[in-house]
Design a protein around this motif. Structure first.
Motif, PDB file in Angstrom:
ATOM      1  N   VAL A 105     -11.720   8.027   5.786  1.00 42.52           N
ATOM      2  CA  VAL A 105     -11.020   6.782   6.117  1.00 42.52           C
ATOM      3  C   VAL A 105      -9.802   6.598   5.224  1.00 42.52           C
ATOM      4  CG1 VAL A 105     -11.183   4.266   6.002  1.00 42.52           C
ATOM      5  CG2 VAL A 105     -12.985   5.566   7.125  1.00 42.52           C
ATOM      6  N   HIS A 106      -9.980   6.755   3.926  1.00 44.21           N
ATOM      7  CA  HIS A 106      -8.852   6.593   3.002  1.00 44.21           C
ATOM      8  C   HIS A 106      -7.753   7.620   3.266  1.00 44.21           C
ATOM      9  CE1 HIS A 106     -11.851   4.236   0.750  1.00 44.21           C
ATOM     10  NE2 HIS A 106     -10.828   3.661   0.157  1.00 44.21           N
ATOM     11  N   LEU A 107      -8.161   8.862   3.539  1.00 44.66           N
ATOM     12  CA  LEU A 107      -7.171   9.915   3.773  1.00 44.66           C
ATOM     13  C   LEU A 107      -6.370   9.669   5.043  1.00 44.66           C
ATOM     14  CD1 LEU A 107      -9.054  13.204   2.834  1.00 44.66           C
ATOM     15  CD2 LEU A 107      -6.984  12.318   1.753  1.00 44.66           C
ATOM     16  N   ALA A 156       0.829  -1.203   0.000  1.00 39.88           N
ATOM     17  CA  ALA A 156       0.000   0.000   0.000  1.00 39.88           C
ATOM     18  C   ALA A 156       0.864   1.254   0.000  1.00 39.88           C
ATOM     19  CB  ALA A 156      -0.935  -0.001   1.207  1.00 39.88           C
ATOM     20  N   ARG A 157       1.950   1.236   0.779  1.00 42.40           N
ATOM     21  CA  ARG A 157       2.847   2.393   0.824  1.00 42.40           C
ATOM     22  C   ARG A 157       3.547   2.601  -0.521  1.00 42.40           C
ATOM     23  NH1 ARG A 157       6.165   0.642   4.220  1.00 42.40           N
ATOM     24  NH2 ARG A 157       5.076   1.344   6.096  1.00 42.40           N
ATOM     25  N   ASN A 158       3.973   1.513  -1.130  1.00 45.27           N
ATOM     26  CA  ASN A 158       4.641   1.620  -2.422  1.00 45.27           C
ATOM     27  C   ASN A 158       3.707   2.236  -3.469  1.00 45.27           C
ATOM     28  OD1 ASN A 158       6.897   0.894  -4.325  1.00 45.27           O
ATOM     29  ND2 ASN A 158       5.268  -0.340  -5.236  1.00 45.27           N
ATOM     30  N   GLU A 159       2.436   1.883  -3.413  1.00 41.95           N
ATOM     31  CA  GLU A 159       1.464   2.483  -4.336  1.00 41.95           C
ATOM     32  C   GLU A 159       1.380   3.990  -4.114  1.00 41.95           C
ATOM     33  OE1 GLU A 159      -2.886   1.110  -5.629  1.00 41.95           O
ATOM     34  OE2 GLU A 159      -2.903   2.063  -3.644  1.00 41.95           O
ATOM     35  N   VAL A 170      -1.250  13.376   0.123  1.00 36.39           N
ATOM     36  CA  VAL A 170      -2.385  12.746  -0.544  1.00 36.39           C
ATOM     37  C   VAL A 170      -3.590  13.680  -0.485  1.00 36.39           C
ATOM     38  CG1 VAL A 170      -3.882  10.726  -0.630  1.00 36.39           C
ATOM     39  CG2 VAL A 170      -1.517  10.499   0.171  1.00 36.39           C
ATOM     40  N   GLN A 171      -4.219  13.882  -1.633  1.00 37.33           N
ATOM     41  CA  GLN A 171      -5.416  14.699  -1.720  1.00 37.33           C
ATOM     42  C   GLN A 171      -6.636  13.799  -1.901  1.00 37.33           C
ATOM     43  OE1 GLN A 171      -5.094  18.105  -1.356  1.00 37.33           O
ATOM     44  NE2 GLN A 171      -2.904  17.673  -1.073  1.00 37.33           N
ATOM     45  N   ALA A 175      -4.015   6.706   4.503  1.00 31.45           N
ATOM     46  CA  ALA A 175      -2.946   7.099   3.577  1.00 31.45           C
ATOM     47  C   ALA A 175      -1.913   7.965   4.278  1.00 31.45           C
ATOM     48  CB  ALA A 175      -3.543   7.838   2.377  1.00 31.45           C
ATOM     49  N   ASN A 176      -2.351   8.911   5.100  1.00 26.26           N
ATOM     50  CA  ASN A 176      -1.417   9.785   5.807  1.00 26.26           C
ATOM     51  C   ASN A 176      -0.634   9.035   6.873  1.00 26.26           C
ATOM     52  OD1 ASN A 176      -1.570  12.968   5.296  1.00 26.26           O
ATOM     53  ND2 ASN A 176      -3.559  12.080   4.793  1.00 26.26           N
TER      54      ASN A 176
END
Length: 470
Positions: free
Chosen positions: A422-424, A299-302, A313-314, A427-428
């Protein structure tokens, strides 16, 4: 016509002893014996439990017109909340329709969320700063508490442009109120199953909830009053957040459509539901990623490949991150926030699969059992985000194999915002950070037991140490 089969109830208490402390699991096991349409008795209440996507679709789609009601718990009745709340009003009520339309068209539309995303970015910046400080000092992070704080801040920044929580351990009156109310809603109340106790409040749940709702309303009244006064004095101060949308609507429309007094009830619903759902979901996702470091690395590599390590990330990036999306879906499949959803209420007698669903029965959908059914999912107990990379199944109410937020007219109105937040947050938390457990504890040793309290919490709150990547 007879009721669906189920375990023999005991006199007076019904099947309460059959459920234990983890009713989502006990009910799933009982459904293996009695089938995906099952009857339980809890005190004087008849419960119809659905444990298959086919029957869930029939109940929530085909029979949506018949299952439009809610059985209002005693705690929802404080300050007359059940009479004005979108959660508890029947869908046939004109007030429910007005609130639903406002949420869909004015508060959580893609356009409105795009307009308010700048408010959420500031809250996310504070989250990143906090994690950097923890990295610098090697501090252990209580992920459960941090997720709760950022979830509250993201919802309140969207609602009225304010962060009302901080990440340190200092006193936080508003967060304490939120947690107390969530606990009150989550506590099993004997008065809900035995009407004789309805006006007695033997556990004091309603009394405590009344006090905390009063405290929250005092804060919300102050925020609404300040905003209304500022708008009267200078129209340039309009922030275009959700509170401004509600005040605009209240002033433009007839007072009967959205009285200003009702705004605070709607704000409370959104704050409690939004904070709880987002925080729990984020904690479970992070627990699964820490327990499966190869999935976190993927997930981090993506993120670093598509976004870059030096950019943030926006919200517009979410759709470009298929593996992150798959991670969120897979965690929600395994750990749905509301494993039994909020029960619907049958308003008439009707027939399903040759059985009677009686009027006033509570209809529950065990989405936890559906999410772990080996007839639907390959290796259902394993965390495998790759199963969702084909994009065929989503959790937005159309695919009944995965309906953690409900479906039909009763689907969670704040889902578009929850999906973004949730995604943000995840991701952060992983974009430029790795995470490890304390001491020499291996990822595979992480306790993944759950605890049912209306919502599905981790039994042991997640604690981990962030490591900043160079």
């Amino acid at each position: 016509m007879k009721l669906p089969s189920g375990p023999q109830p005991y006199p007076i208490i019904g099947n309460m002893f059959d459920l234990g402390q983890n009713p989502h699991r006990s009910i799933a096991n009982l459904s293996k014996i009695y089938g995906p349409l099952m009857t339980l008795k809890l005190g004087s209440i008849t419960i119809i439990v659905i444990s298959s996507p086919q029957l869930a679709k029939e109940a929530l789609q085909k029979h949506d017109q018949s299952f439009y009601g809610r059985a209002t718990p005693a705690v929802s009745q404080v300050h007359g909340h059940d009479k004005v709340s979108m959660i508890w009003l029947p869908t046939t009520d004109i007030r429910w329709r007005v609130l639903r339309r406002i949420c869909k068209n004015h508060m959580f539309s893609q356009q409105k969320l795009d307009e308010t995303q700048v408010l959420r970015q500031e809250s996310l910046r504070k989250l990143r700063d906090y994690m950097k400080d923890c990295c610098d000092f090697g501090r252990v992070v209580d992920v459960s508490s941090m997720a709760c704080s950022i979830s509250l801040n993201l919802i309140t920044s969207s609602l009225f442009s304010r962060d009302l929580s901080q990440f340190d351990s200092g006193p936080n009156v508003f967060m304490d109120i939120v947690k107390a109310l969530i606990q009150g809603v989550s506590t099993a109340n004997i008065a809900d199953y035995f009407p004789v106790f309805k006006f007695v409040d033997p556990q004091g749940i309603k009394r405590r909830a009344k006090a905390y709702v009063g405290k929250m309303f005092a804060i919300l009244d102050d925020i609404i009053s300040q905003r209304s006064e500022a708008r009267r004095q200078d129209s340039a101060l309009i922030t275009n957040d959700i509170l401004d949308v509600l005040l605009d609507f209240s002033q433009r429309s007839s007072e009967s459509e959205l009285p200003q007094n009702q705004i605070k009830h709607l704000l409370m619903d959104l704050i409690l539901a939004g904070t709880e759902a987002t925080a729990i979901t984020v904690e479970w996702i992070m627990a699964e990623l820490i327990r499966n470091p190869e999935k976190m690395a993927k997930a981090r590599n993506e993120l670093q490949t598509l976004i870059g390590s030096d950019k943030q990330v926006q919200e517009s990036d979410i759709s470009r991150l298929p593996y992150l999306n798959a991670v969120v879906k897979e965690s929600i499949r395994l750990h749905p926030v509301g494993p039994l959803l909020i029960p619907h209420k049958a308003e008439v007698d009707l027939e399903m699969c040759g059985y009677l669903i009686p009027k006033n029965a509570n209809v529950m959908v065990n989405v936890w059992a559906i999410g772990r059914d080996p007839r639907i999912w390959h290796n259902p107990e394993r965390f495998e985000p790759e199963r969702f990379l084909d994009g065929k199944i989503d959790f937005k109410g159309h695919d009944f194999e995965l309906i953690p937020f409900g479906s039909g007219r009763r689907i969670c109105p704040g889902l578009p915002l929850a999906n973004r937040t949730v995604h943000l947050v995840v991701a952060n938390m992983i974009h430029n950070f790795n995470w490890k457990l304390q001491g020499e504890k291996k990822p595979q040793e992480l306790d993944m037991n759950d605890k049912f309290a209306f919502s599905l919490h981790k039994a042991l709150p997640l604690q981990a140490i962030p490591i900043r990547l160079s």
